[in-house]
Design an enzyme around this catalytic site. Structure first.
Site, PDB file in Angstrom:
ATOM      1  N   ASP A  74     -20.433  -6.681 -37.513  1.00 20.54           N
ATOM      2  CA  ASP A  74     -20.739  -6.510 -38.020  1.00 20.54           C
ATOM      3  C   ASP A  74     -22.712  -5.090 -37.990  1.00 20.54           C
ATOM      4  OD1 ASP A  74     -18.250  -6.095 -38.424  1.00 20.54           O
ATOM      5  OD2 ASP A  74     -18.584  -6.004 -40.856  1.00 20.54           O
ATOM      6  N   HIS A 220     -22.846 -10.350 -38.211  1.00 22.04           N
ATOM      7  CA  HIS A 220     -24.170  -9.610 -37.722  1.00 22.04           C
ATOM      8  C   HIS A 220     -24.960 -10.001 -37.104  1.00 22.04           C
ATOM      9  CE1 HIS A 220     -22.554  -9.160 -41.862  1.00 22.04           C
ATOM     10  NE2 HIS A 220     -22.636  -7.484 -41.643  1.00 22.04           N
TER      11      HIS A 220
END
Length: 261
Positions: A74, A220
């Site tokens: 993400d 991430h």
């Protein structure tokens, strides 16, 4: 099944029953406050735990006993780390899904193209990932989704079919915006907490401990610790005879609209 509609029906009935009881036995405000607090707690759970499917269905894991998993990243693309993560994935011959923030994609179109050309998938993660995204109107949420959707289509020719909400928060406005875009909501069932865990050893241990068939792992591509841990984790995955597969295969769900590949 616990969901928003059923919860509202249940608590309306409970409030009505309590009102009748109080009418005949004397009024006590504390019971109403307690019921309201319980209702708020249920809504909090439904909003902040995406896998609860409280407001709308979220695809959070693969229904399989096979030793296959999917990786998701993400908040990128990030110039500092995304390219290096792509190199690690390519070296290990695995693919992942990147949920892109629109403004980051706009600033780094070459990274968006590289993500896709390497065989990875992309999904929508809003345009700015604002702290108060979930407090916006459905109209504003949808506008952010549309902005990112059109941007990625212009950059890489992909019309995304997946949305992962910022912070994983859902509510009626998120539901309306997601449905308005014709998207599928994508969650996870392994949260790495790589944005909080600064120790590579602790992060690696957490990922190892949570490895099981069908998991969707949230990472991430904006974190140095993630970059440091990824090679060792992928090696561990191989040693445990697991295989990293594309998310669309794990979920049996199209990543892009029908006019795209």
């Amino acid at each position: 099944m616990l969901n928003f509609r059923n919860t509202n029906i249940l608590f309306i009935l409970l409030f009505a029953a309590l009102a009748v009881v109080q009418y005949f036995n004397g009024f006590d405000l504390s019971w109403f406050i307690a019921l309201l607090l319980l209702y708020s707690a249920v809504l909090f759970y439904g909003s902040f735990y995406i896998h609860s499917n409280f407001f709308l269905k979220a695809h959070c894991s693969g229904k399989t006993n096979d030793k296959i998993i999917a990786l998701t990243f993400d908040d990128g693309p990030a110039p500092e780390f995304t390219l290096q993560i792509l190199e690690i994935l390519k070296k290990n011959e695995v693919n992942a899904t990147f949920f892109l923030i629109g403004e980051n994609a706009e600033q780094n179109p070459h990274l968006v193209k590289q993500i896709i050309s390497d065989g990875n998938l992309v999904g929508n993660h809003s345009y700015v990932h604002g702290t108060w995204f979930d407090l916006q109107s459905a109209k504003k949420m949808k506008a952010e989704m549309q902005q990112t959707h059109h941007l990625v289509h212009q950059i890489a020719g992909r019309q995304m079919n997946w949305f992962r909400p910022p912070y994983g928060v859902t509510n009626p406005h998120v539901k309306k915006a997601v449905k308005g875009m014709g998207y599928n909501l994508i969650g996870w069932n392994v949260r790495s907490f790589d944005t909080a865990i600064q120790s590579p050893a602790k992060l690696l241990k957490r990922l190892k401990d949570m490895l099981k068939p069908g998991v969707v792992i949230l990472l991430h591509d904006t974190q140095k610790t993630t970059l440091e841990v990824l090679p060792d984790f992928l090696q561990y995955v191989k040693e445990q005879q697991y295989k990293v597969v594309p998310l669309d295969k794990l979920l049996d769900l199209r990543a892009y609209k029908k006019d795209d590949r």
